[in-house]
Design a protein around this motif. Structure first.
Motif, mmCIF file in Angstrom:
data_model
loop_
_atom_site.group_PDB
_atom_site.id
_atom_site.type_symbol
_atom_site.label_atom_id
_atom_site.label_comp_id
_atom_site.label_asym_id
_atom_site.label_seq_id
_atom_site.Cartn_x
_atom_site.Cartn_y
_atom_site.Cartn_z
ATOM 1 N N LYS A 26 1.246 4.172 -2.770
ATOM 2 C CA LYS A 26 1.033 5.574 -2.395
ATOM 3 C C LYS A 26 2.262 6.417 -2.725
ATOM 4 O O LYS A 26 2.146 7.513 -3.280
ATOM 5 C CB LYS A 26 0.707 5.664 -0.909
ATOM 6 N N ARG A 28 0.834 -1.206 0.000
ATOM 7 C CA ARG A 28 0.000 0.000 0.000
ATOM 8 C C ARG A 28 0.866 1.253 0.000
ATOM 9 O O ARG A 28 0.660 2.184 -0.778
ATOM 10 C CB ARG A 28 -0.924 0.006 1.226
ATOM 11 N N ALA A 49 -1.417 -3.525 -7.817
ATOM 12 C CA ALA A 49 -2.639 -2.820 -7.428
ATOM 13 C C ALA A 49 -3.819 -3.785 -7.356
ATOM 14 O O ALA A 49 -4.642 -3.706 -6.436
ATOM 15 C CB ALA A 49 -2.928 -1.688 -8.419
ATOM 16 N N ASN A 92 2.395 7.435 -6.197
ATOM 17 C CA ASN A 92 1.229 8.187 -6.665
ATOM 18 C C ASN A 92 0.298 7.346 -7.542
ATOM 19 O O ASN A 92 -0.239 7.838 -8.525
ATOM 20 C CB ASN A 92 1.657 9.455 -7.404
ATOM 21 N N ILE A 93 0.121 6.075 -7.171
ATOM 22 C CA ILE A 93 -0.795 5.199 -7.902
ATOM 23 C C ILE A 93 -2.187 5.422 -7.336
ATOM 24 O O ILE A 93 -2.527 4.959 -6.262
ATOM 25 C CB ILE A 93 -0.386 3.715 -7.781
ATOM 26 N N GLU A 94 -2.962 6.195 -8.064
ATOM 27 C CA GLU A 94 -4.319 6.524 -7.643
ATOM 28 C C GLU A 94 -5.339 6.122 -8.694
ATOM 29 O O GLU A 94 -6.525 6.254 -8.495
ATOM 30 C CB GLU A 94 -4.416 8.025 -7.356
ATOM 31 N N ALA A 95 -4.869 5.667 -9.818
ATOM 32 C CA ALA A 95 -5.745 5.258 -10.906
ATOM 33 C C ALA A 95 -5.245 3.916 -11.429
ATOM 34 O O ALA A 95 -4.225 3.403 -10.961
ATOM 35 C CB ALA A 95 -5.729 6.307 -12.011
#
Length: 81
Positions: free
Chosen positions: A46, A42, A64, A49-52
């Motif tokens: 983070k 996790r 992911a 910057n893996i948000e998508a």
């Protein structure tokens, strides 16, 4: 001491993502330490910057997907000291 090359750092980054995904694959839901591995994964996501959704088939996308299989609740899943 010389600095690592960009290629060496990219290789290390990819290897870390792959090893984290492999570690998650090999652990069952009851395995002691699973929460710790998931927390590392996790934080790795983070920090990157893996948000998508990552590129399909990439190590980051595989990681992911593995992390998403195991919801993390810090209060419930944090290691006891």
């Amino acid at each position: 001491m010389s600095k690592a090359t960009k290629d060496a750092l990219n290789s290390l980054h990819g290897a870390l993502a792959e090893k984290l995904a492999d570690a998650i694959d090999e652990m069952s839901h009851e395995t002691k330490g699973l929460a710790a591995i998931l927390n590392v994964a996790r934080q790795f996501l983070k920090d990157n910057n893996i948000e998508a959704t990552a590129a399909p088939g990439s190590h980051m996308a595989n990681l992911a997907n593995k992390v998403a299989e195991f919801p993390f609740d810090p209060e419930r899943d944090a290691p006891l000291n």
